[in-house]
Every structure is written in structure tokens, then in C-alpha cells.
Design an enzyme around this catalytic site. Sequence first.
Site, mmCIF file in Angstrom:
data_model
loop_
_atom_site.group_PDB
_atom_site.id
_atom_site.type_symbol
_atom_site.label_atom_id
_atom_site.label_comp_id
_atom_site.label_asym_id
_atom_site.label_seq_id
_atom_site.Cartn_x
_atom_site.Cartn_y
_atom_site.Cartn_z
ATOM 1 N N ILE A 72 0.079 7.214 3.984
ATOM 2 C CA ILE A 72 1.085 6.923 4.944
ATOM 3 C C ILE A 72 2.213 5.976 4.250
ATOM 4 O O ILE A 72 3.202 5.998 4.510
ATOM 5 C CB ILE A 72 0.453 6.368 6.082
ATOM 6 C CG1 ILE A 72 -0.400 7.256 7.274
ATOM 7 C CG2 ILE A 72 1.613 5.411 6.881
ATOM 8 C CD1 ILE A 72 -1.149 6.651 8.050
ATOM 9 N N GLY B 172 1.045 -1.049 -0.002
ATOM 10 C CA GLY B 172 0.040 0.025 -0.178
ATOM 11 C C GLY B 172 0.832 1.253 -0.038
ATOM 12 O O GLY B 172 0.730 2.317 0.870
ATOM 13 N N GLY B 173 1.872 1.439 -0.964
ATOM 14 C CA GLY B 173 2.875 2.192 -0.791
ATOM 15 C C GLY B 173 2.701 3.351 -1.708
ATOM 16 O O GLY B 173 3.570 4.305 -1.960
ATOM 17 N N SER C 95 -4.442 0.858 14.004
ATOM 18 C CA SER C 95 -5.416 1.986 14.182
ATOM 19 C C SER C 95 -6.004 2.341 15.598
ATOM 20 O O SER C 95 -6.091 1.373 16.264
ATOM 21 C CB SER C 95 -6.456 1.794 13.089
ATOM 22 O OG SER C 95 -7.521 3.023 13.276
ATOM 23 N N TYR D 41 -14.279 -2.225 10.284
ATOM 24 C CA TYR D 41 -12.887 -1.728 10.167
ATOM 25 C C TYR D 41 -12.091 -1.759 11.744
ATOM 26 O O TYR D 41 -11.050 -2.450 11.720
ATOM 27 C CB TYR D 41 -12.550 -0.397 9.726
ATOM 28 C CG TYR D 41 -11.551 0.273 9.808
ATOM 29 C CD1 TYR D 41 -10.816 -0.010 8.575
ATOM 30 C CD2 TYR D 41 -10.906 1.075 10.663
ATOM 31 C CE1 TYR D 41 -9.492 0.496 8.754
ATOM 32 C CE2 TYR D 41 -9.826 1.516 10.682
ATOM 33 C CZ TYR D 41 -8.893 1.329 9.551
ATOM 34 O OH TYR D 41 -7.588 1.957 9.589
#
Length: 250
Positions: free
Chosen positions: A19, A14-15, A137, A150
Site C-alpha cells: 500500500i 513504509g513506502g 485496519s 495487531y
Amino acid sequence: MSRKLEGKVAIVTGGSTGIGLATAIQFAKEGAYVYITGRRQAELDAAVLEIGNAKGVRVDSSRLSELDALYAQVKAEKGQIDVLFVNAGGGSLLSLEAVTEEHFDDTFGRNVKGVLFTVQKALPLLAKGASVILTGSTAASGGTPDFSVYAASKAAVRSFARNWILDLKGRDIRINTLSPGPIETPGLVELAGPDKAHQQGLLDHFASLIPLGRVGRPEEVAKAAVFLASDDSSFINGSEMFVDGGIAQI
């Protein structure tokens, strides 16, 4: 001045945005060669240009065959992994009565299944002294309306770190959870929909709840990720580091 990740091989899932992108940039600045993954090729290509010392690989982390292909490529090109930042994931707002099987499967597929097999399949390549960082999170530490699926998925991520350090005892591999609070990223503002006024209203709402009085920046999470990736955190294992302005601490 020595760079904290000089000569290291890092993967950031997820780069290509938010973030993940900020962390990949910081890893590269600290001397690492960085592989980034994402599901959209155009965003990957743009991110690689911004990062510099990096390569983008199109991967959906919930698809095991694509993870196999990623690690086969890393093995052939670099031979090992020193830092694995398991950041790919996401979620959306949906009330309890509105949750569907599709919503559940998508959220847990990205945030739980994807995390599990991203780490499992990396094990043969993780070098002695490697650092694995899982993106958690603050949602997992409290309650948020319409965010239960989530939040539950991120609670599972936190539990993974606690258990995996026992499974890997003796391998000199550290696993920690990095838990951001509200950070101004595309993923956060898009929870409010496409309207810019609604997006700013969401940011202002979060800022009013945070003791520091503002939402965070992706670069602030990236600096914490560098700490966990480097030898500066050599005796930190199984922990949860909050980068949240204090919102989960009150």
C-alpha cells in the site's frame, strides 16, 4: 488538467512495498515530491526508481533517533511537509495463549509507538493546511482469530486521530484514518507462510467474506489516500475511511 498534489511535499512511511509503494506512486503522479521510508535499503532503492519524483530514507519508525534524522533531512531539503502518510507497521498471527512479550513489543512498537512519534516529531514541519493520514485496519472494527494484538494496535491508531485533532485545533492540520480491508500485498499473503497454495487459499478465504467478492488492490487504497491528502477532503477531519469492499460494514 491540474494535478491534486502539485508542488506538495509528501512523506510515506513504509513506502517501499504494498500500500505504501502504491500510494507513493500515486502521490508522485499527482505532482508531489515524495519521501519514502523503509527498513531495507535495496527495496527502498528499487521503489524510488519506480516512483520517479522521490527519495528513499532508511528509517525504523520505532527508533526516535532515526525519525529525528529523517525530519532534519526533510527540513534542510524542502523546509516543510504538506502530506504525511503514516503507513509503516505490520503484524502477525498469534493466538492468545501463544502471545509473547516480544510479539507484543514488536507489534505495538511498529504500529503505536512508531505512529505516535512519527506524527509528533513532524509537527514543527507540518504546513498550514497539511493532511496527516494514519493507516488503520478493519481488524480494529471486529474480531479475527489469532490477530488480537495487531487489532488492538490498530484500534489505538484510530483513537489517536480522534484525540489529536483536538490537540491541534487551530493549526489547520487535518488527521484522518484510512482503514483497508484485505488487500493483496506481500504483508497479507505472507501471513499464510511461504507456500503459494496456502497464500492463495488465504486470499480466496477473504474474498468469500467480502461483499464485493474479491480482495482489494493497493492502487485502490492509494486513490483514497490521494483524496484524503488533497483539498478535495478539506472539511474531513478525525474520520475513518474504509477501503474494504464492505467487509467491516456488515
